[in-house]
Design a protein around this motif. Structure first.
Motif, short mmCIF file in Angstrom:
data_model
loop_
_atom_site.label_atom_id
_atom_site.label_comp_id
_atom_site.label_asym_id
_atom_site.label_seq_id
_atom_site.Cartn_x
_atom_site.Cartn_y
_atom_site.Cartn_z
N PRO A 166 -19.06 -16.80 37.30
CA PRO A 166 -19.47 -16.23 38.39
C PRO A 166 -19.01 -16.91 39.71
CG PRO A 166 -21.28 -16.70 36.60
CD PRO A 166 -19.86 -16.96 36.20
N TYR A 167 -18.74 -18.50 39.64
CA TYR A 167 -18.44 -19.18 40.74
C TYR A 167 -16.73 -19.31 40.99
CZ TYR A 167 -23.29 -20.25 41.22
OH TYR A 167 -24.64 -20.32 41.26
N ASP A 168 -16.03 -18.56 39.91
CA ASP A 168 -14.51 -18.58 40.11
C ASP A 168 -13.97 -20.04 40.05
OD1 ASP A 168 -12.15 -17.07 40.32
OD2 ASP A 168 -12.21 -16.76 42.12
N LEU A 214 -11.96 -25.40 36.31
CA LEU A 214 -12.48 -26.50 35.99
C LEU A 214 -12.91 -26.66 34.28
CD1 LEU A 214 -14.65 -27.34 38.79
CD2 LEU A 214 -12.79 -28.52 38.20
N SER A 215 -12.38 -25.61 33.50
CA SER A 215 -13.00 -25.67 32.35
C SER A 215 -12.88 -26.77 31.40
CB SER A 215 -12.56 -24.35 31.56
OG SER A 215 -11.12 -24.16 31.56
N ILE A 269 -21.79 -21.98 29.54
CA ILE A 269 -21.25 -22.65 30.71
C ILE A 269 -20.36 -21.81 31.21
CG2 ILE A 269 -19.79 -24.59 31.52
CD1 ILE A 269 -21.80 -26.31 30.11
N TYR A 270 -18.92 -21.37 30.42
CA TYR A 270 -17.94 -20.59 30.59
C TYR A 270 -18.47 -19.27 31.39
CZ TYR A 270 -13.16 -19.13 30.86
OH TYR A 270 -12.03 -18.59 31.13
#
Lengths: 196, 199
Positions: free
Chosen positions: B68-70, B74-75, B61-62
Protein backbone atom coordinates in the motif's frame (compact mmCIF):
# COMPACT_ATOMS: atom_id res chain seq x y z
CA UNK A 1 53.53 -4.38 4.94
CA UNK A 2 50.88 -4.71 7.61
CA UNK A 3 48.20 -3.60 5.15
CA UNK A 4 49.32 -6.21 2.64
CA UNK A 5 49.06 -9.04 5.16
CA UNK A 6 45.56 -7.94 6.22
CA UNK A 7 44.56 -8.02 2.56
CA UNK A 8 46.06 -11.35 1.53
CA UNK A 9 45.03 -13.44 4.55
CA UNK A 10 41.53 -13.82 3.13
CA UNK A 11 42.81 -15.51 0.01
CA UNK A 12 44.46 -18.62 1.45
CA UNK A 13 45.40 -18.61 5.15
CA UNK A 14 41.96 -17.52 6.37
CA UNK A 15 39.90 -18.23 3.26
CA UNK A 16 36.29 -17.79 4.45
CA UNK A 17 34.94 -20.85 2.65
CA UNK A 18 37.76 -23.38 2.68
CA UNK A 19 39.33 -22.63 6.07
CA UNK A 20 36.71 -20.98 8.26
CA UNK A 21 33.85 -22.85 6.59
CA UNK A 22 31.21 -20.09 6.45
CA UNK A 23 29.11 -18.63 3.67
CA UNK A 24 28.23 -22.03 2.23
CA UNK A 25 24.75 -21.31 0.86
CA UNK A 26 25.70 -18.77 -1.81
CA UNK A 27 28.88 -20.70 -2.57
CA UNK A 28 27.08 -23.89 -3.45
CA UNK A 29 23.95 -22.41 -4.95
CA UNK A 30 25.47 -19.77 -7.22
CA UNK A 31 28.44 -21.73 -8.58
CA UNK A 32 26.43 -23.13 -11.49
CA UNK A 33 28.22 -20.92 -14.02
CA UNK A 34 31.34 -18.77 -14.04
CA UNK A 35 29.44 -15.60 -14.92
CA UNK A 36 27.01 -16.09 -12.01
CA UNK A 37 30.01 -16.61 -9.74
CA UNK A 38 31.61 -13.39 -11.02
CA UNK A 39 28.54 -11.22 -10.37
CA UNK A 40 27.94 -12.82 -6.98
CA UNK A 41 31.55 -12.09 -6.02
CA UNK A 42 31.21 -8.48 -7.11
CA UNK A 43 28.00 -8.01 -5.13
CA UNK A 44 29.30 -9.73 -2.00
CA UNK A 45 32.65 -7.90 -2.05
CA UNK A 46 30.87 -4.56 -2.40
CA UNK A 47 28.60 -5.31 0.57
CA UNK A 48 31.47 -6.72 2.62
CA UNK A 49 33.78 -3.75 2.05
CA UNK A 50 31.02 -1.21 2.56
CA UNK A 51 29.67 -2.77 5.74
CA UNK A 52 33.19 -3.20 7.14
CA UNK A 53 33.84 0.51 6.49
CA UNK A 54 30.64 1.69 8.19
CA UNK A 55 30.94 -0.74 11.09
CA UNK A 56 34.49 0.38 11.79
CA UNK A 57 33.32 4.02 11.63
CA UNK A 58 30.49 3.57 14.14
CA UNK A 59 32.24 1.06 16.42
CA UNK A 60 32.97 3.77 19.04
CA UNK A 61 29.39 4.70 19.88
CA UNK A 62 27.35 1.53 19.24
CA UNK A 63 26.16 0.11 22.59
CA UNK A 64 27.49 -3.40 22.97
CA UNK A 65 24.24 -5.24 23.64
CA UNK A 66 22.40 -3.97 20.55
CA UNK A 67 25.32 -4.17 18.13
CA UNK A 68 23.93 -7.19 16.23
CA UNK A 69 20.69 -5.55 15.03
CA UNK A 70 22.68 -2.45 14.08
CA UNK A 71 25.22 -4.45 12.07
CA UNK A 72 22.43 -6.36 10.33
CA UNK A 73 20.65 -3.11 9.41
CA UNK A 74 23.89 -1.70 7.96
CA UNK A 75 24.43 -4.86 5.92
CA UNK A 76 20.80 -4.94 4.76
CA UNK A 77 21.11 -1.35 3.56
CA UNK A 78 24.09 -2.19 1.36
CA UNK A 79 22.33 -5.29 0.06
CA UNK A 80 19.31 -3.18 -0.92
CA UNK A 81 21.65 -0.84 -2.82
CA UNK A 82 23.13 -3.81 -4.71
CA UNK A 83 19.67 -5.19 -5.38
CA UNK A 84 18.42 -1.94 -6.91
CA UNK A 85 21.61 -1.40 -8.94
CA UNK A 86 21.62 -4.91 -10.41
CA UNK A 87 17.93 -4.68 -11.18
CA UNK A 88 18.50 -1.42 -13.03
CA UNK A 89 21.73 -2.14 -14.91
CA UNK A 90 21.96 -5.95 -15.18
CA UNK A 91 18.39 -7.30 -15.15
CA UNK A 92 19.52 -10.63 -16.66
CA UNK A 93 21.99 -11.22 -13.85
CA UNK A 94 19.42 -10.11 -11.30
CA UNK A 95 17.03 -12.74 -12.60
CA UNK A 96 19.64 -15.51 -12.75
CA UNK A 97 20.82 -14.96 -9.18
CA UNK A 98 17.24 -14.68 -7.92
CA UNK A 99 16.75 -14.76 -4.17
CA UNK A 100 20.47 -15.17 -3.58
CA UNK A 101 20.95 -11.41 -3.96
CA UNK A 102 18.71 -10.49 -0.98
CA UNK A 103 20.14 -13.50 0.83
CA UNK A 104 23.57 -11.79 0.93
CA UNK A 105 22.17 -10.22 4.14
CA UNK A 106 22.45 -13.53 5.94
CA UNK A 107 25.79 -14.51 4.43
CA UNK A 108 27.72 -15.37 7.60
CA UNK A 109 30.98 -14.06 6.11
CA UNK A 110 29.74 -10.47 6.23
CA UNK A 111 28.32 -10.49 9.76
CA UNK A 112 31.30 -12.57 10.84
CA UNK A 113 33.83 -10.03 9.57
CA UNK A 114 31.83 -7.12 11.02
CA UNK A 115 31.76 -8.77 14.44
CA UNK A 116 35.24 -10.27 14.45
CA UNK A 117 37.30 -7.71 12.57
CA UNK A 118 35.69 -4.39 11.65
CA UNK A 119 34.29 -3.70 15.11
CA UNK A 120 37.83 -3.85 16.51
CA UNK A 121 40.02 -2.35 13.80
CA UNK A 122 40.59 0.91 11.92
CA UNK A 123 38.93 2.04 8.71
CA UNK A 124 41.65 1.22 6.18
CA UNK A 125 42.52 -2.21 7.56
CA UNK A 126 38.80 -3.07 7.78
CA UNK A 127 38.24 -2.18 4.14
CA UNK A 128 41.32 -4.16 3.06
CA UNK A 129 40.10 -7.09 5.13
CA UNK A 130 36.74 -6.86 3.34
CA UNK A 131 38.40 -6.74 -0.10
CA UNK A 132 40.67 -9.68 0.69
CA UNK A 133 37.88 -11.81 2.11
CA UNK A 134 35.72 -10.96 -0.91
CA UNK A 135 38.54 -11.99 -3.23
CA UNK A 136 39.09 -15.27 -1.37
CA UNK A 137 35.36 -15.97 -1.54
CA UNK A 138 35.37 -15.11 -5.26
CA UNK A 139 38.35 -17.30 -6.15
CA UNK A 140 36.85 -20.32 -4.40
CA UNK A 141 33.48 -19.66 -5.99
CA UNK A 142 35.05 -19.32 -9.46
CA UNK A 143 37.06 -22.53 -9.11
CA UNK A 144 33.90 -24.37 -8.09
CA UNK A 145 31.90 -22.81 -10.92
CA UNK A 146 34.64 -23.67 -13.43
CA UNK A 147 34.45 -27.37 -12.58
CA UNK A 148 30.67 -27.49 -12.36
CA UNK A 149 29.94 -25.54 -15.53
CA UNK A 150 32.42 -27.44 -17.67
CA UNK A 151 31.31 -30.88 -16.46
CA UNK A 152 27.63 -30.19 -15.88
CA UNK A 153 26.75 -28.07 -18.90
CA UNK A 154 29.70 -28.79 -21.22
CA UNK A 155 30.08 -25.02 -21.51
CA UNK A 156 32.40 -22.27 -20.37
CA UNK A 157 31.54 -18.56 -20.63
CA UNK A 158 28.64 -19.59 -22.87
CA UNK A 159 30.81 -21.52 -25.37
CA UNK A 160 30.39 -25.26 -25.92
CA UNK A 161 33.52 -27.18 -24.94
CA UNK A 162 33.28 -30.57 -26.68
CA UNK A 163 30.64 -30.68 -29.42
CA UNK A 164 28.29 -33.61 -29.18
CA UNK A 165 29.23 -34.64 -25.62
CA UNK A 166 26.39 -35.37 -23.23
CA UNK A 167 27.02 -33.30 -20.06
CA UNK A 168 26.36 -34.90 -16.67
CA UNK A 169 23.44 -32.86 -15.40
CA UNK A 170 23.95 -33.93 -11.79
CA UNK A 171 27.04 -31.73 -11.63
CA UNK A 172 25.02 -28.58 -12.22
CA UNK A 173 22.40 -29.62 -9.66
CA UNK A 174 22.84 -29.83 -5.90
CA UNK A 175 24.80 -33.15 -5.70
CA UNK A 176 27.57 -31.87 -7.96
CA UNK A 177 28.02 -28.82 -5.75
CA UNK A 178 28.45 -30.94 -2.63
CA UNK A 179 30.84 -33.40 -4.32
CA UNK A 180 33.02 -30.70 -5.88
CA UNK A 181 33.37 -28.71 -2.67
CA UNK A 182 34.06 -31.90 -0.69
CA UNK A 183 36.85 -32.87 -3.09
CA UNK A 184 38.26 -29.32 -3.02
CA UNK A 185 38.40 -29.37 0.79
CA UNK A 186 40.09 -32.76 0.61
CA UNK A 187 42.70 -31.38 -1.80
CA UNK A 188 43.29 -28.42 0.50
CA UNK A 189 43.83 -30.75 3.48
CA UNK A 190 46.31 -32.84 1.46
CA UNK A 191 48.31 -29.73 0.47
CA UNK A 192 48.31 -28.36 4.02
CA UNK A 193 49.37 -31.67 5.59
CA UNK A 194 52.30 -32.01 3.12
CA UNK A 195 53.44 -28.49 3.98
CA UNK A 196 53.38 -28.84 7.74
CA UNK B 1 -9.86 -28.81 -3.54
CA UNK B 2 -8.08 -26.37 -1.23
CA UNK B 3 -6.73 -29.22 0.84
CA UNK B 4 -5.26 -30.71 -2.30
CA UNK B 5 -3.37 -27.50 -3.17
CA UNK B 6 -2.04 -27.14 0.38
CA UNK B 7 -0.97 -30.77 0.49
CA UNK B 8 0.80 -30.30 -2.84
CA UNK B 9 2.75 -27.33 -1.48
CA UNK B 10 3.65 -29.27 1.65
CA UNK B 11 4.93 -32.36 -0.15
CA UNK B 12 6.82 -30.43 -2.78
CA UNK B 13 8.66 -28.29 -0.21
CA UNK B 14 9.57 -31.28 1.93
CA UNK B 15 10.74 -33.69 -0.76
CA UNK B 16 10.95 -32.29 -4.29
CA UNK B 17 12.33 -28.85 -3.48
CA UNK B 18 13.95 -29.76 -0.19
CA UNK B 19 15.44 -26.50 1.08
CA UNK B 20 18.76 -27.99 2.09
CA UNK B 21 19.40 -30.78 -0.36
CA UNK B 22 18.02 -29.34 -3.56
CA UNK B 23 17.84 -25.56 -3.11
CA UNK B 24 20.96 -25.35 -0.93
CA UNK B 25 19.57 -22.98 1.68
CA UNK B 26 20.40 -23.19 5.37
CA UNK B 27 23.67 -25.04 4.93
CA UNK B 28 25.50 -23.43 7.86
CA UNK B 29 23.28 -25.02 10.55
CA UNK B 30 23.01 -28.16 8.40
CA UNK B 31 26.78 -28.61 8.68
CA UNK B 32 27.19 -27.10 12.14
CA UNK B 33 24.41 -28.75 14.15
CA UNK B 34 24.31 -32.18 12.52
CA UNK B 35 26.86 -33.86 14.75
CA UNK B 36 24.38 -35.29 17.28
CA UNK B 37 20.82 -36.54 16.76
CA UNK B 38 19.16 -34.87 19.78
CA UNK B 39 20.57 -31.40 19.15
CA UNK B 40 19.63 -31.78 15.49
CA UNK B 41 16.04 -32.51 16.52
CA UNK B 42 15.89 -29.49 18.85
CA UNK B 43 17.30 -27.21 16.16
CA UNK B 44 14.85 -28.59 13.62
CA UNK B 45 11.83 -27.95 15.85
CA UNK B 46 12.93 -24.39 16.60
CA UNK B 47 13.44 -23.72 12.88
CA UNK B 48 9.99 -25.11 12.01
CA UNK B 49 8.38 -22.75 14.53
CA UNK B 50 10.34 -19.70 13.40
CA UNK B 51 9.66 -20.44 9.73
CA UNK B 52 5.90 -20.71 10.19
CA UNK B 53 5.79 -17.53 12.27
CA UNK B 54 8.08 -15.68 9.86
CA UNK B 55 5.91 -16.69 6.89
CA UNK B 56 2.85 -15.39 8.75
CA UNK B 57 4.30 -12.01 9.72
CA UNK B 58 6.27 -11.26 6.55
CA UNK B 59 3.19 -12.02 4.46
CA UNK B 60 1.08 -9.57 6.46
CA UNK B 61 3.79 -6.91 6.38
CA UNK B 62 4.30 -7.27 2.64
CA UNK B 63 0.60 -7.19 1.81
CA UNK B 64 -0.65 -4.54 4.22
CA UNK B 65 2.35 -2.24 4.71
CA UNK B 66 4.90 -2.55 1.91
CA UNK B 67 2.50 -2.73 -1.05
CA UNK B 68 0.00 0.00 0.00
CA UNK B 69 2.79 2.50 0.74
CA UNK B 70 4.74 1.44 -2.37
CA UNK B 71 7.96 0.66 -0.50
CA UNK B 72 8.47 -2.90 -1.76
CA UNK B 73 12.22 -2.24 -2.14
CA UNK B 74 12.47 -2.22 1.66
CA UNK B 75 11.36 -5.86 1.87
CA UNK B 76 14.84 -7.29 2.55
CA UNK B 77 15.49 -4.91 5.44
CA UNK B 78 12.05 -5.29 7.00
CA UNK B 79 12.04 -9.09 6.67
CA UNK B 80 15.41 -9.55 8.34
CA UNK B 81 14.36 -7.27 11.21
CA UNK B 82 11.11 -9.20 11.65
CA UNK B 83 13.02 -12.48 11.74
CA UNK B 84 15.57 -11.13 14.23
CA UNK B 85 12.79 -9.85 16.50
CA UNK B 86 10.91 -13.14 16.18
CA UNK B 87 13.94 -15.19 17.14
CA UNK B 88 14.49 -12.95 20.14
CA UNK B 89 10.85 -13.42 21.14
CA UNK B 90 11.02 -17.19 20.77
CA UNK B 91 14.16 -17.17 22.89
CA UNK B 92 12.48 -15.19 25.66
CA UNK B 93 9.32 -17.32 25.64
CA UNK B 94 11.21 -20.62 25.73
CA UNK B 95 13.42 -19.33 28.54
CA UNK B 96 10.34 -18.43 30.60
CA UNK B 97 8.17 -21.45 29.81
CA UNK B 98 10.68 -24.27 29.66
CA UNK B 99 14.15 -23.55 31.02
CA UNK B 100 15.27 -27.13 30.32
CA UNK B 101 14.52 -26.84 26.59
CA UNK B 102 16.26 -23.47 26.61
CA UNK B 103 19.36 -25.09 28.10
CA UNK B 104 19.28 -27.86 25.52
CA UNK B 105 19.01 -25.50 22.55
CA UNK B 106 21.58 -23.11 23.97
CA UNK B 107 23.46 -21.12 21.35
CA UNK B 108 21.50 -22.55 18.43
CA UNK B 109 18.54 -20.26 19.04
CA UNK B 110 20.16 -16.90 18.20
CA UNK B 111 21.85 -18.55 15.22
CA UNK B 112 18.46 -19.06 13.55
CA UNK B 113 18.49 -15.36 12.59
CA UNK B 114 21.35 -15.95 10.19
CA UNK B 115 19.85 -19.19 8.85
CA UNK B 116 19.35 -18.25 5.22
CA UNK B 117 16.53 -20.78 4.87
CA UNK B 118 14.29 -18.61 7.11
CA UNK B 119 14.80 -15.44 5.07
CA UNK B 120 14.68 -17.65 2.00
CA UNK B 121 11.21 -18.95 2.79
CA UNK B 122 9.95 -15.40 3.42
CA UNK B 123 11.29 -14.24 0.05
CA UNK B 124 10.12 -17.33 -1.81
CA UNK B 125 6.60 -16.85 -0.43
CA UNK B 126 6.56 -13.47 -2.17
CA UNK B 127 8.10 -14.85 -5.37
CA UNK B 128 5.63 -17.74 -5.55
CA UNK B 129 2.81 -15.29 -6.13
CA UNK B 130 0.96 -16.10 -2.91
CA UNK B 131 0.28 -12.38 -2.41
CA UNK B 132 -2.40 -12.26 -5.07
CA UNK B 133 -3.76 -15.70 -4.28
CA UNK B 134 -7.10 -16.10 -2.49
CA UNK B 135 -5.80 -18.02 0.50
CA UNK B 136 -2.24 -16.76 0.26
CA UNK B 137 -1.70 -16.45 4.00
CA UNK B 138 -2.50 -20.10 4.53
CA UNK B 139 -0.40 -21.12 1.53
CA UNK B 140 2.65 -19.24 2.72
CA UNK B 141 2.30 -20.67 6.22
CA UNK B 142 2.08 -24.18 4.76
CA UNK B 143 5.16 -23.44 2.67
CA UNK B 144 6.92 -22.32 5.86
CA UNK B 145 5.86 -25.52 7.62
CA UNK B 146 7.02 -27.67 4.71
CA UNK B 147 10.34 -25.86 4.51
CA UNK B 148 10.90 -26.40 8.23
CA UNK B 149 9.94 -30.07 8.05
CA UNK B 150 12.21 -30.59 5.05
CA UNK B 151 15.07 -28.89 6.86
CA UNK B 152 14.50 -31.08 9.92
CA UNK B 153 14.36 -34.22 7.80
CA UNK B 154 17.66 -33.40 6.09
CA UNK B 155 19.27 -32.48 9.41
CA UNK B 156 18.15 -35.72 11.08
CA UNK B 157 19.30 -37.90 8.17
CA UNK B 158 22.67 -36.19 8.19
CA UNK B 159 23.05 -36.43 11.98
CA UNK B 160 22.24 -40.15 11.88
CA UNK B 161 24.88 -40.75 9.23
CA UNK B 162 27.48 -38.56 10.92
CA UNK B 163 27.11 -40.37 14.24
CA UNK B 164 28.18 -43.54 12.43
CA UNK B 165 30.90 -41.82 10.40
CA UNK B 166 32.59 -40.96 13.71
CA UNK B 167 33.40 -44.65 14.14
CA UNK B 168 34.27 -45.35 10.51
CA UNK B 169 37.83 -45.70 9.27
CA UNK B 170 38.26 -42.65 7.02
CA UNK B 171 41.56 -41.40 5.50
CA UNK B 172 42.99 -38.63 7.67
CA UNK B 173 42.65 -35.84 5.12
CA UNK B 174 39.03 -36.69 4.35
CA UNK B 175 37.92 -36.45 7.99
CA UNK B 176 35.60 -33.66 9.08
CA UNK B 177 34.13 -31.35 6.45
CA UNK B 178 35.25 -33.12 3.22
CA UNK B 179 33.55 -36.43 4.03
CA UNK B 180 30.50 -34.53 5.30
CA UNK B 181 30.15 -32.78 1.95
CA UNK B 182 30.52 -36.00 0.01
CA UNK B 183 27.86 -37.61 2.22
CA UNK B 184 25.59 -34.61 1.64
CA UNK B 185 26.18 -35.03 -2.09
CA UNK B 186 25.02 -38.65 -1.94
CA UNK B 187 21.95 -37.60 0.06
CA UNK B 188 21.20 -34.89 -2.50
CA UNK B 189 21.57 -37.44 -5.28
CA UNK B 190 18.95 -39.57 -3.53
CA UNK B 191 16.61 -36.59 -3.16
CA UNK B 192 17.03 -35.89 -6.87
CA UNK B 193 14.90 -38.99 -7.37
CA UNK B 194 11.89 -37.14 -5.95
CA UNK B 195 12.01 -34.64 -8.81
CA UNK B 196 10.26 -37.20 -11.01
CA UNK B 197 7.20 -37.06 -8.72
CA UNK B 198 4.17 -35.33 -10.22
CA UNK B 199 1.77 -33.39 -8.01
Amino acid sequence: MNYWSEFKKGIWAKNPILVIGIGMCPTLAVSTSVSNAFWMTLATTFVLTGSNLIVSLVKGFVPDHIRMPIFISIIATFVTVVELMLNAFQPGVFKALGIFIPLIVVNCIILGRAEEFASKNGIITSMLDGLGMGLGFGLTLSALAFVRESLGANKLFGLTLIPGMQPSTAMILAPGAFFTLGLMLWGMNVINSRKG
Amino acid sequence: MEIKILLGILISTIFINNYVLSQMLGLCPFLGVSKKLDSALGMGLAVIFVMVMASFFTYLIYKFILIPYDIVYLSTISFILVIAALVQLVEMVIQKVSPSLYQALGIFLPLITTNCAVLGVALLNINSGFITSKMGLLESMVQGLGAGLGFTLALLLMAGIRERLELADIPKNLKGLPITFITAGLLALAFLGFSGMKI
